[in-house]
Design a protein around this motif. Structure first.
Motif, short mmCIF file in Angstrom:
data_model
loop_
_atom_site.label_atom_id
_atom_site.label_comp_id
_atom_site.label_asym_id
_atom_site.label_seq_id
_atom_site.Cartn_x
_atom_site.Cartn_y
_atom_site.Cartn_z
N THR A 184 0.83 -1.21 0.00
CA THR A 184 0.00 0.00 0.00
C THR A 184 0.86 1.26 0.00
O THR A 184 0.56 2.24 -0.70
N THR A 195 -6.41 3.12 -3.16
CA THR A 195 -6.74 2.28 -2.01
C THR A 195 -6.47 0.81 -2.31
O THR A 195 -6.43 0.38 -3.47
N VAL A 196 -6.32 0.05 -1.23
CA VAL A 196 -6.14 -1.41 -1.33
C VAL A 196 -7.24 -2.07 -0.50
O VAL A 196 -7.28 -1.91 0.72
N VAL A 364 -5.63 1.31 3.30
CA VAL A 364 -6.13 -0.07 3.25
C VAL A 364 -7.59 -0.09 3.66
O VAL A 364 -7.97 0.47 4.70
#
Length: 369
Positions: A184, A195-196, A364
């Protein structure tokens, strides 16, 4: 009388064989136990894999390391699909009783069984991948694959049009969390708003679960799929759905040629050959081995033609900075994904903190559960 003499001779031969093929323990002047060297021709090395070597993932990568030992002239053996349970203990004991004097258990959950069995077989060398426990006759080893994951994050950031990246994750342990966070941070170094999104499978190897997790992420709008799991199923799902993929453990562009971008790779043979050579040389110590890009223990796979222009240059710049120490991946300021400052500006996480990672960085989507 003949039976008694035969039994005595058999026992004497067995002792001779054990002394020639095992690392006999010695006690030094400080009272510490030290294993003796084993001649190369007497080494019998065994490997425990949590999955099948045909997974083209984690177990496959370890098996490439085993083959590097065979190229050295070492006798080896492996056992596939060893669960992280008491079955692991039974397998370890059987291998010791069968005369294997160097044993590597390769999954995190094998660790408690290695520690237990090693105490009962003090003349056998043990190694545990991804663990943290050491002793007179056992050590642990891992690659700093988070360095390669940071680079993979850069690849994802430069190749995602939506800024939404999916991540199929196995177990919520520090090793996996550390990888998600490094990925990330690499992603957001080139795409700050990206974003992850994480989906946990809670298993190391399950083709169906891994593929379904990837599909759910794609359905949520993710156009690049990364993974910390052992099969190529997420890559196959990405290709089927027309998005891109980043693999793990081994180079697998042929599995999903239209989707594959790259993968963080382990080179376990670097460790195995060094470790066995230290046994031969009589210099072995129970240690915690943790090396990364600079030692050749990990790397990022070659980038495929699916990568956007400029990706290779960005990766090369970051890799050089990691190797020369000017890029500190886990240096502050770092916030978690709830907005709390976890690493202050100017500070850097220690190895002990990295090995106990239990929170997710900003960017995340998901939780540790």
């Amino acid at each position: 009388m003949k039976k008694i003499l035969s039994a005595l001779l058999a026992g004497l031969m067995a002792c001779t064989l054990c002394l020639s093929g095992c690392g006999e323990t010695q006690v030094d002047d400080q009272g510490d136990t030290k294993l003796e060297a084993i001649a190369k021709e007497d080494i019998k090395a065994a490997f425990l894999y949590v999955g099948p070597i045909g997974d083209l993932g984690y177990s496959y990568a370890h098996d490439q390391g085993r083959l590097a030992l065979e190229e050295m002239g070492i006798t080896t053996h492996y056992v596939e699909n060893v669960p992280e349970s008491s079955e692991c203990e039974a397998t370890l004991r059987q291998l010791c009783d069968d005369g294997y004097n160097v044993i590597y258990a390769t999954s995190f959950g094998h660790g408690e069984w290695v520690e237990k069995v090693a105490k009962d077989y003090p003349d056998v060398y043990f190694g545990h991948a991804t663990g943290y426990i050491t002793g007179d006759n056992y050590g642990n080893y891992m690659g700093r694959v988070y360095e390669a994951r940071y680079l993979a994050g850069i690849v994802a950031g430069l190749n995602s049009e939506s800024g939404k990246v999916g991540y199929v994750a196995a177990m919520p342990i520090a090793e996996v969390i550390r990888g998600i966070n490094a990925f990330t941070l690499g992603l957001r170094s080139v795409n700050p708003e990206a974003t992850v999104e994480v989906v946990w499978t809670n298993t190391w190897f399950d083709v169906t679960l891994e593929k379904n997790a990837a599909i759910s992420l794609i359905n949520n709008g993710c156009d690049v799929i990364a993974q910390h799991c052992d099969s190529t199923a997420p890559q196959l799902a990405a290709q089927e759905k027309g998005v891109l993929a980043i693999g793990y453990n081994s180079s697998t562009p042929s599995a999903a040629p239209e989707a594959y971008l790259t993968a963080p790779l382990f080179h376990w043979g670097v460790y195995y050959t060094q470790d066995v050579q230290s046994i031969i040389d009589g210099t072995w110590e129970g240690q915690s081995y943790w090396e990364g890009l600079s030692a050749g223990m990990v790397s990022l796979d070659d980038l495929t033609g699916n990568c956007a222009e400029g990706t290779a240059e960005a990766v090369a710049t970051a890799e050089a900075a990691i190797k020369d120490g000017t890029l500190k991946i886990f240096a502050g300021e770092l916030k978690d994904n709830e907005g709390n400052v976890r690493v202050a500006a100017g500070a850097e996480m220690t190895d002990a903190e990295l090995q106990a990672f239990d929170w997710l960085v900003e960017g995340v989507i998901g939780s540790v559960n």
